[in-house]
Write an enzyme that holds these catalytic residues in place. Structure first.
Site, mmCIF file in Angstrom:
data_model
loop_
_atom_site.group_PDB
_atom_site.id
_atom_site.type_symbol
_atom_site.label_atom_id
_atom_site.label_comp_id
_atom_site.label_asym_id
_atom_site.label_seq_id
_atom_site.Cartn_x
_atom_site.Cartn_y
_atom_site.Cartn_z
ATOM 1 C CB CYS A 41 35.986 51.105 -11.546
ATOM 2 S SG CYS A 41 35.825 49.324 -11.855
ATOM 3 C CG HIS A 83 37.392 46.406 -8.505
ATOM 4 N ND1 HIS A 83 37.111 47.488 -9.292
ATOM 5 C CD2 HIS A 83 38.746 46.276 -8.498
ATOM 6 C CE1 HIS A 83 38.259 48.001 -9.743
ATOM 7 N NE2 HIS A 83 39.251 47.279 -9.280
ATOM 8 C CD GLU A 123 32.507 47.971 -6.272
ATOM 9 O OE1 GLU A 123 32.517 49.158 -5.930
ATOM 10 O OE2 GLU A 123 33.561 47.329 -6.490
ATOM 11 C CB CYS A 167 32.362 47.600 -10.585
ATOM 12 S SG CYS A 167 33.810 46.698 -9.981
#
Length: 155
Positions: A111, A83, A85, A114
């Site tokens: 999410c 991801h 992040e 993260c």
């Protein structure tokens, strides 16, 4: 140019715009996401979602999650990509950049995976634009004490 016509963006507006541009590098077939980490109004790192370096990107080999009709916010372990992040935090570690006390900007609410990384990285503020269906992430953000801002863009 008349001074009255000039629009100088706020810091949030400026960084959200940059975050969106970073997301354009994404190689994900499901969702284009960008993230940046900022401290003292200086960009420390950036990240976008995509496969680990050296591996084929989903735009090249397809998306397992799409093929299996996995809904957003579920079964993250089936994704080949990192991801945005995560990539922003990893870039900080890779380059030895201290991000404790920083602000993370993301094109979507992170999410739960993260969120846990953001909390443990010492990030103190999260500014996100779009929503993401992850109830546990929302609960953890609330319990964490992070300052969380859902940035609303002007129409």
């Amino acid at each position: 140019m008349d001074k009255k016509e000039h629009h100088r963006p706020s810091w949030d507006e400026y960084f959200v715009g940059i975050t969106k541009l970073v997301g354009e590098r994404s190689t994900c077939l499901k969702r284009t996401v960008g993230a940046i980490i900022v401290k003292d109004n200086r960009i420390l790192t950036t990240g976008y979602n995509g496969a680990p370096k050296g591996l084929d990107h989903c735009v090249e080999v397809g998306c397992i999650r799409k093929e299996m009709n996995v809904p957003s916010g579920q079964r993250h372990e089936l994704c080949r990509g990192l991801h945005a992040e995560q990539n922003a935090i990893i870039q900080a570690a890779w380059h030895g950049v201290k991000i404790e006390g920083a602000t993370m900007y993301s094109t979507y609410k992170p999410c739960v995976i993260c969120v846990k990384m953001i909390i443990n990285a010492g990030i103190k503020k999260l500014v996100y634009v779009g929503s993401y269906p992850d109830e546990l992430a929302s609960k953890m953000l609330l319990a964490s004490g992070l300052e969380v801002v859902n940035y609303k863009e002007e129409a």
